[in-house]
Design an enzyme around this catalytic site. Sequence first.
Site, mmCIF file in Angstrom:
data_model
loop_
_atom_site.group_PDB
_atom_site.id
_atom_site.type_symbol
_atom_site.label_atom_id
_atom_site.label_comp_id
_atom_site.label_asym_id
_atom_site.label_seq_id
_atom_site.Cartn_x
_atom_site.Cartn_y
_atom_site.Cartn_z
ATOM 1 N N SER A 83 6.614 -10.220 -0.300
ATOM 2 C CA SER A 83 6.191 -11.096 -1.390
ATOM 3 C C SER A 83 7.386 -11.820 -2.005
ATOM 4 O O SER A 83 8.514 -11.337 -1.965
ATOM 5 C CB SER A 83 5.490 -10.296 -2.485
ATOM 6 O OG SER A 83 4.381 -9.608 -1.981
HETATM 7 N N1 SAH Z 1 4.572 -4.851 -1.042
HETATM 8 C C1 SAH Z 1 5.002 -5.494 0.170
HETATM 9 C C2 SAH Z 1 4.129 -6.683 0.527
HETATM 10 C C3 SAH Z 1 3.650 -6.581 1.937
HETATM 11 S S1 SAH Z 1 2.392 -7.692 2.440
HETATM 12 C C4 SAH Z 1 6.476 -5.845 0.105
HETATM 13 O O1 SAH Z 1 7.109 -5.644 -0.932
HETATM 14 O O2 SAH Z 1 7.026 -6.288 1.117
HETATM 15 C C5 SAH Z 1 0.964 -6.659 2.345
HETATM 16 C C6 SAH Z 1 0.934 -5.416 3.182
HETATM 17 O O3 SAH Z 1 -0.333 -4.798 3.001
HETATM 18 C C7 SAH Z 1 1.088 -5.635 4.695
HETATM 19 O O4 SAH Z 1 2.158 -4.885 5.158
HETATM 20 C C8 SAH Z 1 -0.244 -5.126 5.260
HETATM 21 O O5 SAH Z 1 -0.109 -4.502 6.523
HETATM 22 C C9 SAH Z 1 -0.683 -4.146 4.194
HETATM 23 N N2 SAH Z 1 -2.119 -3.859 4.157
HETATM 24 C C10 SAH Z 1 -3.171 -4.683 4.405
HETATM 25 N N3 SAH Z 1 -4.333 -4.029 4.269
HETATM 26 C C11 SAH Z 1 -4.029 -2.732 3.943
HETATM 27 C C12 SAH Z 1 -4.795 -1.564 3.676
HETATM 28 N N4 SAH Z 1 -6.145 -1.552 3.727
HETATM 29 N N5 SAH Z 1 -4.136 -0.425 3.365
HETATM 30 C C13 SAH Z 1 -2.774 -0.388 3.295
HETATM 31 N N6 SAH Z 1 -1.999 -1.469 3.552
HETATM 32 C C14 SAH Z 1 -2.612 -2.626 3.865
#
Ligand code: SAH
Length: 233
Positions: A83
């Site tokens: 993000s």
């Molecule tokens: N907080 C992260 C943002 C990652 S983007 C950072 O600081 O980099 C969002 C993430 O959510 C992705 O890695 C994706 O694989 C994960 N995601 C999507 N659906 C999910 C679910 N049902 N349970 C857990 N993670 C999930």
Amino acid sequence: MKLLRFARGFVNFVPTKEMRKDTAKHQGLRNQLVNLLREKGISNEDVLQAVGKVPRHLYVDSSFEQFAYRDQAFPIRANQTISQPYTVAFQTELLEVTEGSKVLEIGTGSGYQAAVLCEMGVKVYSIERQKELFDHTRELLQQLGYRPTLKFGDGYKGMPTYAPFDAIVVTAAAPEIPNALLAQLKVGGKLVIPVGDVSDVQRMYCITRKGEKQFSRATHGDFRFVPMLGNKE
Ligand code: SAH
């Protein structure tokens, strides 16, 4: 053999995690980022200080390292994104947590948001559903000295074993507010979650648990996240 490996590495030089350093130059870029976030309206000093400490360039792909302190989102492995710093700071501020709070994050991704919370002295629990990312980030966070409790699984279910939480932050776009997450909030706790069309724009919701069965909600502008996927997708 050693020489061969060196020669190959030299032609296509990709620094390994072990070789990537945090320097005074990176600290300078972090200070500029913190100033920018302050200008953009982030006012919680604990959040700003944490952003000023976490070496964001180590959470992005080495090919994006030089841009890591821009206020932008970047692609990470498994087709996901880290993000934008403003979004991380904004969501963290909405959580209203302090040292010792228990926070559940859905979507560990690069581990950057988890690291920011760890720097604030928060006890972090985080779930990731992509195995490749989960394995990579678990190792990275350990190398960098952060100790969140990580789980490979479906964030829609939360982490009932460790519930209730002072706050829950969802860092992927949800089509609706998952009941399991509401149920795992302490009374007085907050759920910060982007909700809406997962292929377009979502609205940032901040839900406060007012009582056993009472919740209030506020919205905080529009954002774009990668989709929060369920088990079958
Ligand atoms: N907080 C992260 C943002 C990652 S983007 C950072 O600081 O980099 C969002 C993430 O959510 C992705 O890695 C994706 O694989 C994960 N995601 C999507 N659906 C999910 C679910 N049902 N349970 C857990 N993670 C999930």
